[in-house]
Write an enzyme that holds these catalytic residues in place. Structure first.
Site, PDB file in Angstrom:
ATOM      1  N   GLU A 161       0.836  -1.126  -0.153  1.00  0.00           N
ATOM      2  CA  GLU A 161       0.164  -0.101  -0.127  1.00  0.00           C
ATOM      3  C   GLU A 161       0.687   1.486  -0.035  1.00  0.00           C
ATOM      4  O   GLU A 161       2.005   1.405   0.723  1.00  0.00           O
ATOM      5  CB  GLU A 161      -0.918   0.051   1.352  1.00  0.00           C
ATOM      6  CG  GLU A 161      -1.518  -1.438   1.236  1.00  0.00           C
ATOM      7  CD  GLU A 161      -2.159  -1.296   2.975  1.00  0.00           C
ATOM      8  OE1 GLU A 161      -2.207  -0.184   3.697  1.00  0.00           O
ATOM      9  OE2 GLU A 161      -2.676  -2.320   3.371  1.00  0.00           O
ATOM     10  N   CYS A 163      25.869  45.535 -13.601  1.00  0.00           N
ATOM     11  CA  CYS A 163      26.423  46.753 -14.397  1.00  0.00           C
ATOM     12  C   CYS A 163      25.774  48.102 -13.712  1.00  0.00           C
ATOM     13  O   CYS A 163      26.381  49.172 -14.289  1.00  0.00           O
ATOM     14  CB  CYS A 163      26.087  46.596 -15.990  1.00  0.00           C
ATOM     15  SG  CYS A 163      24.106  47.027 -16.099  1.00  0.00           S
ATOM     16  N   ARG A 184      -3.308   9.605  16.598  1.00  0.00           N
ATOM     17  CA  ARG A 184      -2.515   8.589  17.106  1.00  0.00           C
ATOM     18  C   ARG A 184      -1.938   8.973  18.564  1.00  0.00           C
ATOM     19  O   ARG A 184      -1.540   8.008  19.385  1.00  0.00           O
ATOM     20  CB  ARG A 184      -1.414   8.352  16.034  1.00  0.00           C
ATOM     21  CG  ARG A 184      -0.216   7.505  16.651  1.00  0.00           C
ATOM     22  CD  ARG A 184       0.607   7.601  15.616  1.00  0.00           C
ATOM     23  NE  ARG A 184       1.943   6.988  16.003  1.00  0.00           N
ATOM     24  CZ  ARG A 184       2.552   5.744  15.446  1.00  0.00           C
ATOM     25  NH1 ARG A 184       2.160   5.503  14.306  1.00  0.00           N
ATOM     26  NH2 ARG A 184       3.509   5.372  16.138  1.00  0.00           N
ATOM     27  N   LYS A 221       2.551   4.677   1.011  1.00  0.00           N
ATOM     28  CA  LYS A 221       2.472   5.084   2.462  1.00  0.00           C
ATOM     29  C   LYS A 221       2.053   6.615   2.624  1.00  0.00           C
ATOM     30  O   LYS A 221       2.803   7.375   2.067  1.00  0.00           O
ATOM     31  CB  LYS A 221       4.010   4.981   3.072  1.00  0.00           C
ATOM     32  CG  LYS A 221       3.937   5.228   4.524  1.00  0.00           C
ATOM     33  CD  LYS A 221       5.302   4.867   5.111  1.00  0.00           C
ATOM     34  CE  LYS A 221       5.292   4.931   6.454  1.00  0.00           C
ATOM     35  NZ  LYS A 221       5.304   6.424   7.032  1.00  0.00           N
TER      36      LYS A 221
END
Ligand code: IVH
Length: 675
Positions: free
Chosen positions: A114, A411, A137, A116
């Protein structure tokens, strides 16, 4: 309406809205117009307002209704969210496979592979098919409960599509932002002078951890699912079937997921995803390889914080942080001043980067990068490295803001603001007004001598620099008055190299109108436009005399380009240089293109493996397509040629086993350069 009919109508509306949400946000294939959808939603909102006791938490109206909070309560994960071990190369993948084979006691191991995602991992809890709770998480054991915010994400079903849903289901997956959405969000943030998000992960995290769900709702977040906790409890025995089941429940599942047999197939997939990476609408940073059979997963078990049955093949990084020492200004061929970041050298994906473009003064301002900043640098695929954003938290207060110089840094002449803008590049450009500016002249000569223009071999930047500095060349026509002694006097020139250079200058005198027009370096006129002009007008005189209207009537030449061409040829100085070139022996022929030669690769399929030395992949692709051919990303028996650069991958083996013609870079160049 009786209470029963109201209840019925409400249920019916919810069903319809859920279905259309699913069509739109999960399948990307709506069946009704936005207007019709809004009608349904309005009716439901009205009925719920009239009957507040009928509002349920899974009603589609509840996606945005929640009130802001002060902080997020913790959400404990019943089963911890583990991390995955990384593999940096294919050898490490093979080593992983060897460990798996040894422990499960068989050679033939199917793997579910799969992409990531580069987003934020979340867990969603469903009770009796209804979304009740969701969180981040966190440290793997406890995250933050961000349920109200998750509800605003339309690709998260509030209710599973299932006749008989499980009483309890924990779904894991990734919240992310598409690349174009991140760009748009960063544009908006720069207008509001808010710090930019460096990557989709930060943007997703920043959006999901908003105390006010309305803010989250305004960000086009997407959820992709990739797992069910304890999938066996809902009758599943493999990862691949789990993904299929998630799809049936109404979740988005990545379309690039593959069931591979054996590690070789898995490695092939990793390498082809690495190539596909750029073209995907969302960021991925690798491929997760999972032993497919849950029975095998159980045998393998977990070690410390990661399972033994999974590994993540990581792509080479595309970003790094470093210090921006200075913002320099480069003067280009048309006099445009471009700010360039001078960086402390940093390695990104194996290449050392010490400069990055900042495009224009507006961009510097928009990104708010300052000299002395710690910056995030990105080198994606074939494009020139660029600065993504400064790391504002690392500022000391000693950083210096950038301002365009008031005079040309080379210049010393004045600078004008040019608001005409090139196609696709918004923003003000600054130009040096001095047509004889040595910086412009050097770039002009370099361009004039380049491969696709007059093709003067051996005339590199260092040599041009010396020629201009010593006053040997004041415009491109002076190249044709150079004497042996002029060149012998330059650094690094000896007898032979001088003869070689003089020879290639001589040879360049015979050229084609297309090459010549391109070599003049008229603003906006690229190789293709130059060739078209040559074909259309047939002679230099006719191009020089063409009116702006006449030019603009040609296909592929817009107003901007037409104006640039006619103003270039009405400039006295330019006409004088052209006059001198002809006087000094330039012979311009109109190259007759033989019939069909424009598409000599018509119908041929090409694929690339490894790195090309002379051009980037996208340049090579353009070349092939310009000649009627097609570039594909995977090797199959339909392929005509596999072009192999240095360090080719597994495609080479595959192509040889299929009997596909394999060509090296030189041969490829001959194929595309054949005139
Ligand atoms: S599976 C034991 N699948 O990678 C495996 N993770 O897990 C558990 N990630 O931040 C995770 N895409 O969010 C899995 N297709 C995928 C993934 C994936 C991205 C992220 C995940 C976590 C990190 C490590």
């Amino acid at each position: 309406m009786s209470k029963e009919t109201v209840v019925e109508r409400i249920n019916d509306l919810r069903k319809q809205i859920d279905y259309h949400n699913y069509r739109y946000y999960v399948l990307d294939s709506p069946e009704i117009s936005d207007f019709e959808y809004d009608e349904l939603m309005r009716e439901l909102l009205r009925l719920e307002a009239e009957n507040p006791e009928l509002v349920t938490s899974d009603s589609p109206t509840q996606r945005v209704g929640a009130a802001p909070v002060d902080s997020f309560p913790p959400m404990a994960h019943r089963v911890p969210l583990l991390s995955i071990d990384n593999a940096m190369d294919t050898d490490e993948l093979r080593a992983f496979h060897q460990r798996v084979v040894k422990l499960v006691g068989k050679e033939d191991v199917p793997y579910c592979c799969e992409p990531k995602f580069d987003g934020l991992a979340v867990e969603l809890v469903y009770e009796n098919g209804i979304f009740v709770r969701g969180g981040t998480r966190g440290d793997g054991y406890t995250g933050e409960d961000v349920t109200s915010n998750l509800k605003t994400i339309k690709s998260i079903p509030l209710k599973l599509i299932a006749e008989d849903p499980p009483d309890f289901l924990e779904v894991r997956g990734e919240v992310l932002l598409y690349k174009n959405a991140l760009k748009a969000l960063n544009m908006e943030r720069s207008e509001k002078q808010e710090p930019l998000f460096a990557n989709p992960r930060n943007a997703a995290a920043g959006s999901l951890r908003q105390l006010d769900p309305r803010v989250t709702a305004s960000r086009p977040l997407v959820f992709f699912s990739y797992g069910i906790v304890d999938a066996v409890s809902v009758g599943l025995d493999s990862q691949f079937d789990t993904l299929r089941r998630l799809q049936e429940y109404g979740f988005r599942v990545n379309p690039d997921i593959r069931l591979c047999h054996g590690i070789d197939e898995a490695i092939d997939l990793c390498l082809s995803m690495q190539e596909k990476r750029e073209s995907l609408p969302y960021e991925i940073d690798g491929v997760v390889i999972k032993v497919n059979d849950i029975a095998d997963q159980r045998v393998l078990g977990i070690r410390a914080r990661s399972p033994r049955w999974s590994i993540a093949y990581k792509f080479p990084p595309v970003q790094a942080t470093t210090i921006l020492r200075k913002i320099g200004v480069q003067v280009g061929r048309t006099g445009v001043l471009t700010p360039v970041a001078v960086l402390d050298p940093v390695k990104i994906g194996g290449v050392t980067v010490s400069r990055a473009t900042l495009h224009n003064a507006d961009e510097v301002k928009r990104k708010d990068v300052r000299e002395g900043d710690t910056v995030i640098v990105q080198r994606a695929g074939d494009v020139i490295p660029e600065i993504v954003a400064p790391v504002v938290s690392k500022r000391t207060g000693k950083e210096r803001e950038f301002a365009m110089p008031e005079a040309c840094p080379v210049c010393g002449s004045g600078i004008i603001r040019d608001t005409s803008g090139e196609k696709g590049k918004q923003g003000v450009m600054y130009r040096c007004v001095n047509m004889a500016c040595p910086a412009i002249l050097k770039e002009q000569i370099y361009h004039f001598a380049s491969k696709d223009a007059l093709d003067i071999d051996g005339l590199g930047r260092k040599i041009i620099q010396q020629m201009v500095d010593r006053g040997l060349v004041r415009d491109v026509s002076d190249l044709y008055t150079l004497k042996r002694d002029d060149i012998m006097g330059l650094d690094g020139f000896a007898e032979l190299s001088t003869s070689n250079l003089l020879n290639s200058i001589q040879e360049s005198k015979k050229t084609t109108l297309g090459r010549f027009l391109y070599g003049l370096g008229i603003p906006h006129v690229g190789e293709v436009a130059a060739r078209d002009l040559a074909q259309h007008f047939g002679s230099l005189e006719k191009v020089m005399e063409a009116s702006q209207d006449e030019l603009q009537s040609m296909k592929g030449i817009g107003k901007e380009m037409a104006r640039a061409i006619s103003s270039f040829f009405s400039n006295e100085r330019n006409r004088a240089v052209i006059g001198k070139l002809l006087e000094r022996g330039l012979e311009i022929t109109l190259q007759k293109t033989p019939k069909r030669a424009e598409a000599p690769l018509e119908g041929k399929k090409f694929c690339f493996s490894g790195t090309l030395q002379s051009m980037t992949r996208s340049e090579a692709k353009k070349e092939v397509e310009g000649k009627g051919g097609q570039v594909v990303s995977a090797v199959s028996s339909q392929l005509d040629y596999l072009v192999v650069g240095t360090e080719p991958g597994s495609k080479l083996d595959k192509a040889s086993s299929l009997g596909v013609t394999i060509v090296d870079e030189d041969e490829f160049l001959r194929m595309i350069r054949e005139e």
